[in-house]
Write an enzyme that holds these catalytic residues in place. Sequence first.
Site, PDB file in Angstrom:
ATOM      1  N   GLY A 151      12.107  13.475  -1.854  1.00  0.00           N
ATOM      2  CA  GLY A 151      11.476  12.728  -2.811  1.00  0.00           C
ATOM      3  C   GLY A 151      10.718  13.469  -3.795  1.00  0.00           C
ATOM      4  N   CYS A 152      10.259  12.872  -5.164  1.00  0.00           N
ATOM      5  CA  CYS A 152      10.002  13.441  -6.244  1.00  0.00           C
ATOM      6  C   CYS A 152       8.665  14.179  -6.242  1.00  0.00           C
ATOM      7  CB  CYS A 152       9.880  12.680  -7.505  1.00  0.00           C
ATOM      8  SG  CYS A 152       9.123  10.930  -7.396  1.00  0.00           S
ATOM      9  N   TYR A 153       7.767  13.347  -5.643  1.00  0.00           N
ATOM     10  CA  TYR A 153       6.487  14.211  -5.285  1.00  0.00           C
ATOM     11  C   TYR A 153       6.633  15.034  -4.215  1.00  0.00           C
ATOM     12  CZ  TYR A 153       3.277  10.733  -7.485  1.00  0.00           C
ATOM     13  OH  TYR A 153       2.634  10.022  -8.451  1.00  0.00           O
ATOM     14  N   THR A 155       9.042  17.215  -3.713  1.00  0.00           N
ATOM     15  CA  THR A 155       9.604  18.469  -4.404  1.00  0.00           C
ATOM     16  C   THR A 155       8.497  19.110  -5.157  1.00  0.00           C
ATOM     17  OG1 THR A 155      11.738  17.158  -4.662  1.00  0.00           O
ATOM     18  CG2 THR A 155      11.191  18.856  -6.230  1.00  0.00           C
ATOM     19  N   ALA A 156       7.833  18.370  -5.797  1.00  0.00           N
ATOM     20  CA  ALA A 156       6.589  19.327  -6.872  1.00  0.00           C
ATOM     21  C   ALA A 156       5.756  19.963  -5.782  1.00  0.00           C
ATOM     22  CB  ALA A 156       6.158  18.478  -7.803  1.00  0.00           C
TER      23      ALA A 156
END
EC number: 1.2.1.38
Length: 355
Positions: A151-153, A155-156
């Site tokens: 997921g994008c969150y 990853t960060a």
Amino acid sequence: MQVMRAAVAGASGYAGGEILRLLLGHPEVEIGALTAGSSAGTPLGALHPHLTPLADRVIEETAVEVLAGHDVVFLALPHGHSAALAAQLPESVAVIDCGADFRLRDEQGWTTFYDTPYAGSWAYGLPELPVGGGGRQREALAGTSHIAVPGCYPTAVSLALAPGYAAGLLSGEDVVVVAASGTSGAGKSLKAHLLGAEVMGAMSPYGVGGGHRHTPEIEQNLSTASGPGAAGVRVSFTPTLAPMPRGILATCTARLLDAASGTDAAGIRDAWAMAYADEPFVHLLPEGQWPSTASVLGSNCVHVQVTLDERVGRVVAVAAIDNLTKGTAGAAVQCMNLALGLPETTGLPMAGVAP
């Protein structure tokens, strides 16, 4: 080298469109079938006018017979829709899933946060993630045929904090994350709270109180970085919606372990610098320079900065990504490269777009 044929299921959405943008610049890929649900029969240019070379291509129905004859299939589908389709594809097809269906190793974590049956787990597609005890997650991706894109969150957040767990510096308790995302992270479906009149000039939280679906994925990743035998990581995660189309800025804090209480800011920075010294897409910024979503726009890069709040004994790590590139489509292409034996950076932009 033989050119690989790639199909994109869910080509009408933001993630599907971003995958196509990147594949257009990939020297080893020929773009095959483009499929979707309700958009079948529509020219791609009506949905993604920026993809000029593919504007006349007509979107087909998402069906096994349409996708099966490719070397790789990207699934850019809503959560819960990938598992049934993937099960019908031939074993000879590499499948890169951008949804959540196969990300979680723990069935209870899935059933707590999702409303569809647990489908199992695939190789997790965050190559740069340190693995406790040594190594990186990329070692599990080379040559595999089924990969779950993060997921994008996660990853960060994971890349912001993972070096501290891999180095044995951070406590798994009292981890607090507040992250802002652009509106494209919510997908392309029409939703009243995402109308321009609602979003412009405003920020608002959502998924407050531990309810966001990415929470167990973040905890899984940070626990992976801690390694076997370490206590699990528990995260209080609050996402917020920012008035921008793309980007994530994640501000993450964690307490130093008692055993690491003598570590100063320079020692913290050294741990992050060592963790990412050889990573082409993760950049620890110079001291005093903090990540900005504008700097990573359109790139597959993660910008990270870290410091120590000595007064309270907390590490503060901040990461910026483009949620559609490194947060989704760029990660998918990066994973494809590893799965197919191509150089990992092939076809992926290192530079952002500015201003």
